[in-house]
Design a protein around this motif. Structure first.
Motif, mmCIF file in Angstrom:
data_model
loop_
_atom_site.group_PDB
_atom_site.id
_atom_site.type_symbol
_atom_site.label_atom_id
_atom_site.label_comp_id
_atom_site.label_asym_id
_atom_site.label_seq_id
_atom_site.Cartn_x
_atom_site.Cartn_y
_atom_site.Cartn_z
ATOM 1 N N UNK A 131 0.839 -1.197 0.000
ATOM 2 C CA UNK A 131 0.000 0.000 0.000
ATOM 3 C C UNK A 131 0.878 1.253 0.000
ATOM 4 N N UNK A 132 0.216 2.395 -0.045
ATOM 5 C CA UNK A 132 0.944 3.665 -0.104
ATOM 6 C C UNK A 132 1.848 3.920 1.088
ATOM 7 N N UNK A 133 1.542 3.313 2.231
ATOM 8 C CA UNK A 133 2.376 3.533 3.419
ATOM 9 C C UNK A 133 3.772 2.941 3.257
ATOM 10 N N UNK A 134 3.934 2.070 2.261
ATOM 11 C CA UNK A 134 5.248 1.468 2.015
ATOM 12 C C UNK A 134 6.110 2.278 1.053
ATOM 13 N N UNK A 135 5.564 3.406 0.539
ATOM 14 C CA UNK A 135 6.323 4.231 -0.396
ATOM 15 C C UNK A 135 7.339 5.101 0.342
ATOM 16 N N UNK A 136 8.516 5.211 -0.231
ATOM 17 C CA UNK A 136 9.504 6.167 0.281
ATOM 18 C C UNK A 136 9.694 7.318 -0.696
ATOM 19 N N UNK A 164 10.275 -6.256 0.222
ATOM 20 C CA UNK A 164 10.219 -7.709 0.455
ATOM 21 C C UNK A 164 8.849 -8.274 0.097
ATOM 22 N N UNK A 165 7.777 -7.561 0.493
ATOM 23 C CA UNK A 165 6.425 -8.037 0.212
ATOM 24 C C UNK A 165 6.140 -8.055 -1.291
ATOM 25 N N UNK A 166 6.628 -7.011 -2.001
ATOM 26 C CA UNK A 166 6.394 -6.927 -3.441
ATOM 27 C C UNK A 166 7.183 -8.011 -4.183
ATOM 28 N N UNK A 193 5.660 -10.554 -15.349
ATOM 29 C CA UNK A 193 6.493 -11.389 -16.205
ATOM 30 C C UNK A 193 7.674 -11.970 -15.446
ATOM 31 N N UNK A 194 8.128 -11.253 -14.443
ATOM 32 C CA UNK A 194 9.245 -11.743 -13.637
ATOM 33 C C UNK A 194 9.161 -11.104 -12.257
ATOM 34 N N UNK A 195 9.823 -11.710 -11.305
ATOM 35 C CA UNK A 195 9.807 -11.158 -9.941
ATOM 36 C C UNK A 195 10.507 -9.803 -9.910
ATOM 37 N N UNK A 196 9.900 -8.847 -9.181
ATOM 38 C CA UNK A 196 10.494 -7.510 -9.031
ATOM 39 C C UNK A 196 11.082 -7.427 -7.629
ATOM 40 N N UNK A 197 12.391 -7.440 -7.554
ATOM 41 C CA UNK A 197 13.059 -7.550 -6.254
ATOM 42 C C UNK A 197 13.771 -6.266 -5.806
ATOM 43 N N UNK A 198 13.802 -5.245 -6.679
ATOM 44 C CA UNK A 198 14.533 -4.023 -6.301
ATOM 45 C C UNK A 198 13.647 -2.970 -5.633
#
Length: 412
Positions: A131-136, A164-166, A193-198
């Motif tokens: 959610x938006x609370x995870x945005x920096x 980590x959650x994403x 299409x692929x895991x987004x880890x960054x």
């Protein structure tokens, strides 16, 4: 005795010089750290009043409203509006007043300020993963892809928890869609299409550059914890603000001159001393406004003009006490000492009463009422110094033998 008067004179001169330097820097040299702050009614701009309302998902509690004020404050400051204000109208009020000096578009202001801006990333089964609370961070960018070159987008960065959650969610939903919602409206539903880890990504939703910029600002500031509805809006033109400044300045000068003339007519020599003390008072008061960055609005200027009368009120009490002492056949010097000494209690009590009132106005009032309370309180404190201390020193310093022998010339 003379050494005491000399020490008092040096103190008053030093304070007056320091105040004068501050006023010169702020009013003439235009030092950016000391330039006076003008409120909305003097500078022009937009004032919007929002009211918190209960919904099934969120109640308008004190904590929620205070959190909403904090979010709105971040938003208006992110707009780059100088001296923007977001305050709650009273300690327990559900209303929030927002002032945007120099702003001219109330509709855009309402859209930015009052929008909930709840961002959610949901899987196909409706589970919220981020959610938006995870945005920096969130900012406007333009697409570099060939099929959407130049399209406005919102680039976002997630915190460690969101990252980590994403990563986990995208890994588990390869080949499936993760939809991005803003205030329950779907912005896009891309297929993973692929895991987004960054912890980074972009949001595309057919934005214009202005929409993407506004939404990025809202996302970065955080979502509102409670529903807010605009109940009033007001646009003040800068020309009207300039007219207010001129009229207020004229009113202050007229009030100042009338007080000085009246004091001279009523108290002769002591009235002249009171006029000098009033000039020192105005010098100190203006410097205090500049140093404390007090916002000058019409109510605040009203408080300052009122405090001119408050500044001589203490002198009137003291001078009348001196007159009573002279009526008891005391010498001029002894009457002065007794008058200042015995009138101090009444002066202190009356000023303390005003300060208590301003404290209540500041705590329970809205932004403009608070401005009135601050300027009036500063005026009372400055008057205590000039009326009780500076005036006493000036009376002793300027007291000539001729005046001592003629009490009528002394007090009228």
């Amino acid at each position: 005795m003379r050494s005491k008067v000399t020490a008092s004179l040096i103190l008053v001169i030093v304070v007056a010089i320091i105040a004068g330097v501050i006023n010169y820097q702020g009013l003439i040299a235009k030092n950016t750290k000391l330039v006076p702050k003008l409120g909305l009614d003097l500078r022009g701009g937009v004032r919007i009043v929002l009211e918190a309302q209960d919904t099934e998902s969120a109640k308008a509690t004190n904590d929620a409203i205070n959190a909403a004020v904090s979010v709105i404050d971040k938003r208006v400051n992110a707009l780059g509006v100088s001296e923007a204000v977001a305050v709650r109208e009273g300690a327990n009020s559900k209303r929030i007043m927002v002032e945007l000096p120099g702003w001219e578009d109330p509709e855009r202001a309402k859209e930015i300020i009052g929008k909930t801006a709840l961002l959610e990333f949901k899987t196909e089964d409706g589970k919220v993963v981020v959610s938006g609370k995870n945005l920096t961070d969130a900012k406007l960018v333009f697409s570099q892809a060939q099929d959407s070159l130049g399209e406005p987008q919102i680039a976002f960065t997630l915190d460690a928890v969101g990252k980590a959650a994403f990563a986990t969610a995208t890994q588990a939903n390869i080949g499936k869609k993760i939809s991005i919602y803003l205030d329950s409206q779907v912005l896009m539903s891309p297929t993973v299409e692929t895991a987004i880890t960054d912890g980074q990504g972009v949001i595309s939703g057919g934005f214009t550059a202005e929409q993407a910029s506004n939404d990025a600002l809202l996302l970065k500031s955080g979502s509102l914890p409670v529903k807010l509805v605009a109940i009033s809006e007001e646009v003040v033109g800068p020309s009207l603000g300039n007219a207010f400044v001129r009229r207020s300045a004229l009113a202050a000068v007229i009030a100042f001159l009338l007080v000085v003339i009246w004091m001279f007519v009523m108290y002769r020599y002591l009235g002249l001393v009171s006029g000098i003390a009033l000039i020192i008072y105005a010098d100190i008061l203006m410097a205090a406004y500049l140093v404390l960055h007090a916002t000058l609005s019409l109510p605040a200027i009203g408080g300052a003009i009122l405090s001119i009368g408050m500044a001589v009120d203490a002198n009137c009490i003291i001078f009348e006490r001196i007159r009573e002492e002279l009526g008891m056949k005391k010498t001029v010097k002894s009457a002065i000492g007794a008058g200042f000494s015995r009138a101090f209690r009444a002066v202190f009590d009356s000023n303390l009463t005003v300060l208590v009132g301003t404290a209540f106005l500041f705590y329970f009032g809205s932004g403009t009422v608070r401005g009135f309370a601050v300027t009036l309180a500063l005026g009372v404190l400055a008057s205590m110094f000039t009326a009780v201390f500076a005036s006493h020193m000036l009376v002793d310093l300027l007291l000539t033998p001729g005046i001592v022998r003629n009490s009528r010339k002394f007090l009228g």
